[in-house]
Every structure is written in C-alpha cells, then in structure tokens.
Design a protein around this motif. Structure first.
Motif, short mmCIF file in Angstrom:
data_model
loop_
_atom_site.label_atom_id
_atom_site.label_comp_id
_atom_site.label_asym_id
_atom_site.label_seq_id
_atom_site.Cartn_x
_atom_site.Cartn_y
_atom_site.Cartn_z
N ASP A 146 0.81 -1.22 0.00
CA ASP A 146 0.00 0.00 0.00
C ASP A 146 0.85 1.27 0.00
O ASP A 146 0.37 2.34 0.33
CB ASP A 146 -0.95 0.00 1.20
CG ASP A 146 -0.21 -0.08 2.54
OD1 ASP A 146 1.01 -0.31 2.51
OD2 ASP A 146 -0.87 0.06 3.59
N LEU A 149 -0.04 4.88 -4.15
CA LEU A 149 -1.45 5.27 -4.31
C LEU A 149 -1.69 5.67 -5.76
O LEU A 149 -0.96 6.50 -6.31
CB LEU A 149 -1.79 6.43 -3.37
CG LEU A 149 -3.25 6.91 -3.42
CD1 LEU A 149 -4.19 5.82 -2.92
CD2 LEU A 149 -3.41 8.18 -2.58
N THR A 151 -4.77 6.77 -8.64
CA THR A 151 -6.16 7.16 -8.84
C THR A 151 -6.89 6.04 -9.60
O THR A 151 -6.44 5.61 -10.65
CB THR A 151 -6.27 8.47 -9.64
OG1 THR A 151 -5.49 8.35 -10.85
CG2 THR A 151 -5.76 9.64 -8.83
N TYR A 164 -10.30 12.40 -3.77
CA TYR A 164 -9.59 11.14 -3.57
C TYR A 164 -8.35 11.35 -2.70
O TYR A 164 -8.04 10.53 -1.83
CB TYR A 164 -9.20 10.54 -4.92
CG TYR A 164 -8.60 9.15 -4.81
CD1 TYR A 164 -9.39 8.06 -4.45
CD2 TYR A 164 -7.26 8.94 -5.07
CE1 TYR A 164 -8.84 6.79 -4.35
CE2 TYR A 164 -6.70 7.67 -4.97
CZ TYR A 164 -7.50 6.61 -4.61
OH TYR A 164 -6.95 5.35 -4.50
N SER A 167 -9.43 11.76 0.93
CA SER A 167 -10.01 10.56 1.55
C SER A 167 -9.02 9.41 1.67
O SER A 167 -9.24 8.49 2.48
CB SER A 167 -11.23 10.08 0.75
OG SER A 167 -10.84 9.68 -0.56
N THR A 168 -7.91 9.44 0.91
CA THR A 168 -7.06 8.26 0.81
C THR A 168 -5.59 8.50 1.12
O THR A 168 -4.94 7.66 1.74
CB THR A 168 -7.17 7.64 -0.60
OG1 THR A 168 -8.55 7.58 -0.99
CG2 THR A 168 -6.58 6.25 -0.64
N HIS A 173 2.37 6.59 2.11
CA HIS A 173 2.53 6.47 0.66
C HIS A 173 3.85 7.06 0.19
O HIS A 173 4.23 8.16 0.60
CB HIS A 173 1.36 7.14 -0.07
CG HIS A 173 0.05 6.46 0.15
ND1 HIS A 173 -1.04 7.09 0.73
CD2 HIS A 173 -0.35 5.19 -0.11
CE1 HIS A 173 -2.04 6.25 0.79
NE2 HIS A 173 -1.65 5.10 0.30
#
Length: 326
Positions: A146, A149, A151, A164, A167-168, A173
C-alpha cells in the motif's frame, strides 16, 4: 400527471433496470432548493385559485380543494424545468466556493508530504495503461503493497482527484500516480498545481478530443499546459517520441526523456523485438546500457508504453533484476 410519470421510474429502480442517482452534495442542495421553490409556488397557486372565486365561502368545499390541488400539480409539471434551472442557479455560488475549498485543502495536503513522489500522466490515449504499468512495476521495490497510491478508474478531474487525495492519501505512501483528464483549456494546469507532480508522462496526442477544444492546436495546448510548471521546478518529462503530434511540441528547458520503438535517437529505445508464443522479448537501450525484458502483453503499443515506464523505473532505482522478474 407528474405522479404518473414517476411510476415507471420507481419500477425501474426496483428491478435495477435503471441506475439510481448518486446523491452528491450538489444534487441534494439543488433538490432542497427546488422543493422550497415548489412549496412556495404551491402556496401561491392555492391563494391565487382562492382569489379567483367569486363566492369566497366556497374555498372550504371539496370541489375547491380538488380543483386547487389539480391546478397546483399541473402548474408544477409545467414549471418544473424552470424550477430546477432556478434552483441550479441558486446553488452555483455555494458549489463554486465548496469546490475551491476542496481543491485548496487537497493542494495543502499534497504539499505537506515532502518526500512523496507524485507522477502525473496525461495525453489523448494510453494513460490508463501507463498508470497500471507504473503502479505494478514501482510496487515491486516497496516494502508494503500500500506504499503506492493510484487514482482508480476514471477519477481524473480536479474535483474527483482532490476528493480522492483527501479521503485516501496519507504519510505511508511513497508514490502518488495520478491520471489527468483534460476537457477544457486550463484544466491540466489546475490539476498540476494540485498534484504538484515531480514526474510527468505525455503518452500521446491525437484529434479525438478536438470537438472539446475547437482545433488540434488548442487540444495540444490544453494537454501540455503543465510544461510551464515543469520548467519552473526542473521536473522530468517522459514523452512518447513515436507520436507525431508530441514531436511537434517544443520541450525547451525541460528535463526530457524521449521513449520510442522506432527512433534509435530517442533516449529510451527498444530494438530487437522478438515474438514467442504468448510473450514478447525485447532489448531496451537506455543511458548507454542494454537491458533485456520479456512480457506477456500483446501488441507493440504495449511495448511502447513499457519503454517509457521501464525508463522511469530505472531512474527511480528499481533494480533491473526485479524489473526483469516482473
């Protein structure tokens, strides 16, 4: 009658033959505004109908109530398009300020992660393929799956990308790979300001979006607006040398890597492509070194995409042995 018109919609939603609406904040605001307008108009129509009566004592009769309700329903059905339009106009300023707020917060969020490597991908075609290849190959050197990241799907406009991010994206990352969707002049520049990409891919240009921009030159200008930001920050661009429209763009003062499967003068060039049952084998020439790779992706367009992606991965210090295995 408006209620009769609604019945087929309700049946369609029930048996899943129609897609249910996505109740975004904007739709909810427009709906609430429209309901308030409808409520006010119905009250107005009720009293207007009462005023028309010669005998005022009749307004409490059943016939008056039924005729008033009928007049209100018919009036609402006739005025509904205008009501929705007025509600949309009322909501526009609210939606604009809310959008600016989201974009600003997303930009601040990106900038607070100083070690995050952001990669932007734009072009008329090939964006999704390059995005998938990059995320797959860069992930091979990460400790956790993970760390990268990307899209998803068609999230490629400034608002969707910003939502996005909020929220993420988090501090775990290492890479953020973002696909740019350009539908009007100024959009690519705005996304670039939000994403603040350190690496940019220009996968190719063609005339499929000319109807949006009015001419090929406008489409090229819209897709390459981010060049100014690349020059200012000395970021790197990977450009498809085999696309004739990309070759027509001036890349002066940009740190440029040209990739190709037809032009030996390109910075990253693939030669000696062999086809075996179920796989391609090819040789990549990059930075005066030769690298041999195999892939089960079919088609030379995939080899072309891989050329740029592999050059980027090598620049990001992904070991050749790991790239070869994957």
């Amino acid at each position: 009658m408006v209620f009769i018109d609604i019945i087929p919609l309700l049946i369609g939603f029930q048996n899943n033959s129609l897609k249910k609406p996505d109740w975004t904040k904007r739709i909810l605001l427009v709906s609430a505004s429209a309901l308030l307008i409808v409520w006010g108009l119905m009250i107005g129509l009720w009293y207007w109908h009462k005023w028309l009566l010669i005998d005022r004592s009749q307004y409490q009769s059943i016939s008056f109530v039924l005729s008033a309700i009928t007049a209100c329903i018919l009036g609402m059905q006739l005025l509904l398009p205008f009501i929705v339009g007025i509600a949309h106009i009322i909501v526009l300023p609210i939606a604009w300020f809310e959008k600016r707020r989201i974009l600003t917060i997303a930009q601040r969020t990106i900038h607070q992660y100083k070690d995050l490597i952001t990669i932007g991908i734009s072009g008329s075609y090939g964006k999704s393929s390059v995005k998938l290849l990059l995320s797959t190959l860069l992930d091979t050197q990460q400790e956790h799956t993970d760390d990268i990241l990307t899209t998803p799907g068609n999230i490629n406009t400034e608002l969707w990308i910003s939502q996005y991010i909020l929220s993420t994206l988090n501090s775990s990352h290492t890479y953020f790979i973002c696909e740019f969707g350009t539908y009007k002049i100024g959009e690519s520049k705005l996304i670039g300001e939000i994403v603040d990409q350190k690496i940019w891919f220009l996968t190719g240009l063609n005339n499929q979006h000319v109807w949006l921009f009015g001419s090929v030159s406008n489409a090229i200008a819209a897709e390459t607006e981010v060049l100014i930001r690349l020059r200012e920050n000395n970021w790197i661009l990977y450009a498809n040398r085999d696309d004739h429209l990309v070759r027509s763009v001036s890349f002066d003062w940009v740190k440029l890597v040209k990739y190709s499967i037809t032009d030996p003068s390109a910075d990253a060039y693939v030669s000696d492509i062999w086809w075996y049952p179920g796989a391609y084998e090819f040789t990549l020439q990059y930075k005066k070194e030769l690298f041999t790779f195999k892939t089960d992706l079919v088609g030379k367009h995939n080899i072309l995409n891989l050329t740029g992606v592999l050059a980027c991965c090598l620049d990001q210090w992904v070991p050749y042995e790991i790239l070869y295995e994957h």
